[in-house]
Design an enzyme around this catalytic site. Structure first.
Site, short mmCIF file in Angstrom:
data_model
loop_
_atom_site.label_atom_id
_atom_site.label_comp_id
_atom_site.label_asym_id
_atom_site.label_seq_id
_atom_site.Cartn_x
_atom_site.Cartn_y
_atom_site.Cartn_z
N GLY A 1 -8.15 2.45 1.84
CA GLY A 1 -8.36 3.04 0.52
C GLY A 1 -9.17 4.32 0.54
CB VAL A 2 -10.69 6.20 -2.31
CG1 VAL A 2 -11.74 7.30 -2.47
CG2 VAL A 2 -9.41 6.58 -3.05
CB ALA B 1 -16.91 -0.18 -0.92
N GLY C 1 -23.47 15.45 -11.41
CA GLY C 1 -24.59 15.09 -10.55
C GLY C 1 -24.78 13.60 -10.43
CB THR D 1 -18.06 14.68 -8.23
OG1 THR D 1 -19.28 15.40 -8.46
CG2 THR D 1 -17.41 15.19 -6.97
CB VAL D 2 -17.02 14.55 -14.21
CG1 VAL D 2 -17.52 15.97 -14.09
CG2 VAL D 2 -15.49 14.53 -14.30
CD GLU E 1 -2.56 1.69 0.29
OE1 GLU E 1 -2.44 2.85 -0.15
OE2 GLU E 1 -3.33 0.84 -0.22
CD GLU F 1 -25.05 15.05 -14.84
OE1 GLU F 1 -24.87 14.33 -15.85
OE2 GLU F 1 -24.30 15.01 -13.85
CG HIS G 1 -47.15 -2.36 12.06
ND1 HIS G 1 -47.21 -1.53 10.96
CD2 HIS G 1 -47.95 -1.80 13.01
CE1 HIS G 1 -48.03 -0.52 11.22
NE2 HIS G 1 -48.48 -0.67 12.46
#
Length: 475
Positions: free
Chosen positions: A43-44, A329, A191, A278-279, A36, A213, A454
């Site tokens: 990790g991420v 993940a 988006g 964040t594409v 690592e 987006e 319930h």
């Protein structure tokens, strides 16, 4: 060059796929070396991804609930947030605790952890250099391993688009999770899962958020009527969602960033404290030296593997974000176990039909198997049955009656369930049950006869099955 060290099973990457593969391989009797490059395991996902993002989402929900106590007849005086303390809680109480747990598990299973960057020399040899020195490949530092088997779990990294270099006030999702203060204005380019989740989190925390987006809708991988529930809530939070928007360029100074985008050829510019891009993500396969092996890549830079994760090289396997399929993940967990089992001669195989996909938007979305369109594309004749959370006592008592649960089932006497979709309060918690239903090939009668307690949020699962049978109760 230093002597060659012989190793049994080597794993590159200590993210979800890598560390789970290491634990399973050890349980099966293999002697495991885990390589690592980062200072921490997990990790991420565990350090700067799915886990810390859920912590911020939870903080946002808590703040919103505190401010909206009047709904329940509770008097609340101007709820405030100390974001520095929120970030400290996220890091120390969530991330550090979970990475510490993974470290403990690896130690318990006698996994040897080697810090450094890995480069293949051949199909059976690997060079591990001190982190950051891989490009120099010095013969004076690092180690050379000869392995019996190796699992690549190198993960992925954010895609950087032209005009938006990750620096200063243009950030990736890692930067978005580590902001020193809540921005007044926040731009999110993309988006998808990550963009929508963090846009909702920061809107809940008090930021004014604009999502840009490129496609016609945010969360394009989900069914339109599910996304509409999320869109309605985003707009309620004051989020501006601009679709079919192409990000063109950015300019920044010490205090702000301006983003120029185009819709139908018409350019506009907006200003914010930060712009988060964040594409999507790319598999981290470029610098592994795969050209010195028989391992093959597809056109997206992903490693080609068979159903067990084996590559074109007999003793090299690959799992997680660096192979085809959704970057999830829990998918990596499963693939890691499969590859480790295959190395030990087990008859393991990856089956992706029942892998659940979950977006921690507000409200949450969960899907398993085929949606209606996908089933029809596969030549499966189907019907659907949908039960709204508005008819669920627990959802109403939580003041969260929006959304629904839907089954996609075969249009025949069997009524086998081939897919399930849910959007609503805490539907991430029902994704496991939906996965069992689809994975085990249950039919609607099987589910209708399964008694759900319930009042709980899982009752719409049984209710949707009742509808499919033609005997709706609470609808």
């Amino acid at each position: 060059m230093a002597d060659v060290e012989k190793k049994d099973t080597v794993i590159i990457g200590a993210g979800p796929g890598g560390y789970v593969a290491a634990i399973r391989a050890s349980e099966l009797g293999q002697k495991v070396t885990l390589v690592e490059h980062a200072d921490t395991v997990g990790g991420v996902c565990l350090n700067v991804g799915c886990v810390p993002s859920k912590a911020l989402i939870q903080a946002g929900h808590r703040l919103e609930q505190a401010k909206d106590g009047a709904t329940y007849g509770i008097s609340t005086n101007d709820a405030k947030i100390d974001f520095a303390k929120t970030q400290e809680w996220k890091q120390k109480k969530v991330v550090d605790r979970m990475t510490g747990g993974v470290n403990m598990l690896l130690k318990k299973h006698h996994v040897d952890i080697v810090k450094g960057d890995a480069v293949f020399l051949s199909d059976t040899q690997l060079r591990v250099m001190p982190t950051g020195e891989k490009q120099f490949m010095s013969t004076d530092t690092g180690s050379t391993f000869e392995f019996n088997n190796l699992i690549i779990a190198s993960g992925s990294h954010p895609i950087e688009i032209p005009g938006f270099k990750f620096e200063g006030r243009v950030i990736d999702s890692t930067g978005g999770l580590a902001l020193p203060q809540i921005p007044k204005e926040f731009i999110v380019i993309g988006g998808g899962y990550v963009g929508t989740e963090l846009a909702g989190a920061y809107a809940s925390l008090g930021a004014h958020v604009t999502i840009l987006e490129g496609t016609k809708s945010i969360l394009p991988n989900f069914t339109k009527d599910m996304v509409s529930v999320v869109l309605k809530n985003l707009k309620k939070k004051g989020v501006d969602v601009i679709t079919s928007a192409m990000a063109k360029s950015s300019k920044q100074d010490d205090n702000s960033v301006s983003v120029t985008y185009a819709v139908d050829g018409k350019e506009s510019t907006i200003k914010a404290d930060y712009c988060m891009v964040t594409v999507g993500r790319k598999p981290s396969t470029d610098d592994l030296g795969l050209e010195y092996t028989k391992v093959k890549l597809n056109d997206h830079g992903q490693i080609k593997v068979d159903v067990q994760g084996r590559t074109d090289s007999e003793h090299i396997w690959a799992v997680g974000d660096c192979v085809p399929g959704a970057a999830l993940a829990h998918k990596a967990f499963f693939e890691g176990k499969t590859a480790a089992g295959a190395i030990s001669g087990k008859k393991t195989a990856n089956d992706y039909v029942s892998v659940p996909a979950v977006c921690f938007s507000d409200p949450e979305i969960a899907t398993v198997g085929y949606n209606e369109a996908e089933a029809k594309d596969k030549g499966i004749k189907v019907k659907t049955a949908k039960f709204p959370f508005a008819g669920n006592a627990r959802a109403v008592s939580l003041d969260a009656p929006e959304g629904f649960v839907r089954f996609i089932y075969t249009d025949d006497d069997n009524k086998n369930i081939v897919g399930a979709e849910a959007v609503g309060p805490e539907v991430s918690t029902m994704a496991g049950e939906l996965s069992i239903i689809v994975n085990d090939g249950l039919n609607v009668e099987d589910v209708a006869l399964t008694i759900h307690p319930h009042p709980t949020l899982n009752e719409p699962i049984q209710e949707a099955a009742d509808i499919a049978l033609g005997f709706p109760t609470h609808l």
